[in-house]
Scaffold this motif. Structure first.
Motif, PDB file in Angstrom:
ATOM      1  N   ASN A   1       2.552   1.699  -3.587  1.00 30.92           N
ATOM      2  CA  ASN A   1       1.624   2.088  -4.647  1.00 30.92           C
ATOM      3  C   ASN A   1       1.078   3.497  -4.424  1.00 30.92           C
ATOM      4  O   ASN A   1       0.897   4.268  -5.369  1.00 30.92           O
ATOM      5  N   ARG A   2       0.841   3.847  -3.170  1.00 26.39           N
ATOM      6  CA  ARG A   2       0.364   5.192  -2.854  1.00 26.39           C
ATOM      7  C   ARG A   2       1.437   6.233  -3.207  1.00 26.39           C
ATOM      8  O   ARG A   2       1.137   7.287  -3.784  1.00 26.39           O
TER       9      ARG A   2
ATOM     10  N   LEU B   1       1.634   6.561  -7.013  1.00 28.44           N
ATOM     11  CA  LEU B   1       0.512   7.362  -7.505  1.00 28.44           C
ATOM     12  C   LEU B   1       0.772   8.852  -7.298  1.00 28.44           C
ATOM     13  O   LEU B   1       0.510   9.676  -8.185  1.00 28.44           O
TER      14      LEU B   1
ATOM     15  N   GLN C   1       8.003   7.140   3.459  1.00 27.13           N
ATOM     16  CA  GLN C   1       7.374   5.849   3.192  1.00 27.13           C
ATOM     17  C   GLN C   1       8.411   4.813   2.768  1.00 27.13           C
ATOM     18  O   GLN C   1       8.378   3.653   3.195  1.00 27.13           O
TER      19      GLN C   1
ATOM     20  N   ILE D   1       0.832  -1.207   0.000  1.00 24.30           N
ATOM     21  CA  ILE D   1       0.000   0.000   0.000  1.00 24.30           C
ATOM     22  C   ILE D   1       0.865   1.256   0.000  1.00 24.30           C
ATOM     23  O   ILE D   1       0.621   2.202  -0.764  1.00 24.30           O
ATOM     24  N   ARG D   2       1.886   1.287   0.826  1.00 24.50           N
ATOM     25  CA  ARG D   2       2.755   2.466   0.895  1.00 24.50           C
ATOM     26  C   ARG D   2       3.434   2.734  -0.442  1.00 24.50           C
ATOM     27  O   ARG D   2       3.520   3.887  -0.894  1.00 24.50           O
TER      28      ARG D   2
ATOM     29  N   ASN E   1       7.225  10.632   0.317  1.00 24.99           N
ATOM     30  CA  ASN E   1       7.686   9.437  -0.387  1.00 24.99           C
ATOM     31  C   ASN E   1       8.971   8.881   0.203  1.00 24.99           C
ATOM     32  O   ASN E   1       9.149   7.662   0.290  1.00 24.99           O
TER      33      ASN E   1
END
Length: 392
Positions: free
Chosen positions: A301-302, A305, A334, A298-299, A331
């Motif tokens: 792909n987020r 994006l 993350q 999740i981190r 980013n």
């Protein structure tokens, strides 16, 4: 009615590659192949020996990666998203490789391209785009990091010449560079200078005792009454806005690059836990492990994006500096979280250079700090939403 169950790709879970144009996808695939063939098999040794092979510069040049977001003078003139995607793939190999391309294109070539004279552009940009000449960016000083306006390096007029004196610190490529863009205080404000590093008075010392970005050359630069002709000054800018605009270009590459480092850590952890058996089944079969993998997924792909969205804004000419700070701050944070999690998932193997995770984790500690510390980007965002500066 057809009942089809679609299974997401664990390596591109949100199918983000579909958001790229054909050219941007080609760039990503080409750089990924270079990383797989030339960087990943060797970067552990480079990291251990604290070296960056100069021949990589010409490899990057052949693929049009140096100054690829600039146009003319041998530069590829590609989109911001293409440039960001190249940075992502490079940092999946190593932050040092992405740092080299960022410094060359965004910190050394960009100010010459944006603020330089036609003579300066013709002399340096084609060779830098080809990787035949290496550049560096001299802004940070031993006592001046987050507050570059307090720099002590000075440039004074002496007839038609300029005489520079001062010290720059933590300069990527500083001891292997052919040309340096040096920022100094003048009686008219901060000015940039294009310096041939063979100029008498330019001294560079490689900094080896570091535990991060070891596959990248970092140097201290001493300018000892270095005399330059009047034509060495960048004519197109005066003041702190000059170097800050260059840093924004570099930060844009970083917010993509951090996704690549995180992705490589996630993919390593996924493959390791699928193949490592404990208590009679793969580590990937345990709930704790799956929870960590889902969180990493999740981190990443987020963050990807966010990077793609900011790239689209940059291509549209509507990207604000504070939005770059948003991307760089979050980013990298993350990515650092993912790297630390992956390190633990690999157990003892996570601290060896046989796997890339500890290398990425250590590198990201530097990425968290350079091109604006996490705290500085926090204050940039605070000022953007309150219209109140809290830097002083």
């Amino acid at each position: 009615m057809t009942n089809t169950t679609l299974a997401p790709d664990p390596y591109d879970f949100l199918a983000l590659e579909q958001l790229l144009s054909d050219e941007e996808r080609m760039v990503a695939h080409t750089v990924r192949q270079l990383v797989v063939e030339k960087i990943k098999p060797n970067v552990g040794e480079w990291f251990e020996n604290c070296e960056f092979p100069r021949e990589l510069a010409t490899e990057f040049g052949k693929l049009g990666m140096l100054g690829m977001h600039l146009s003319g003078y041998g530069c590829a003139g590609m989109s911001a998203v293409a440039y960001g995607s190249a940075c992502l793939e490079l940092e999946a190999g190593d932050s040092g490789a992405r740092s080299f391309v960022s410094v060359q294109g965004s910190l050394a070539m960009f100010p010459i391209w944006r603020f330089g004279s036609e003579e300066q552009k013709q002399e340096w940009l084609p060779r830098m785009a080809a990787g035949e000449a290496i550049g560096c960016f001299g802004l940070t000083e031993p006592d001046s990091g987050s507050d570059p306006s307090s720099m002590r390096t000075t440039a004074r007029r002496d007839g038609d010449d300029w005489v520079l004196g001062g010290t720059k610190m933590w300069i990527t490529n500083g001891s292997i560079a052919d040309v340096a863009v040096i920022w100094a205080q003048t009686e008219d404000g901060i000015r940039g200078f294009v310096v041939d590093t063979k100029t008498p008075g330019y001294q560079a010392r490689t900094l080896d005792r570091k535990m991060s970005l070891r596959a990248s050359i970092t140097a201290e630069i001493v300018l000892d009454n270095m005399r330059l002709p009047g034509t060495a000054v960048l004519p197109g800018v005066t003041g702190i806005k000059g170097p800050l605009s260059c840093l924004n270009e570099a930060r844009f590459g970083i917010l993509f690059g951090a996704v690549g480092a995180a992705r490589d850590c996630y993919e390593t952890a996924l493959e390791y836990t699928l193949n490592r058996t404990q208590f009679g089944k793969p580590l990937a079969g345990f709930q704790f492990t799956q929870g960590k993998l889902a969180d990493m997924l999740i981190r990443i792909n987020r963050a990807h994006l966010l990077a793609l969205h900011l790239g689209k804004l940059k291509d549209a000419g509507t990207l604000a500096p504070a939005q770059i700070s948003f991307g760089k701050k979050d980013n990298v944070a993350q990515a650092l979280h993912v790297a630390r999690e992956a390190r633990g998932m690999l157990g003892a193997s996570g601290i060896t250079l046989e796997y890339p995770v500890i290398r990425h984790m250590n590198n990201l500690e530097s990425v968290y700090t350079y091109e604006g510390t996490n705290e500085v980007h926090t204050l940039v965002l605070g000022q953007a939403v309150t219209n109140i500066g809290a830097f002083r």
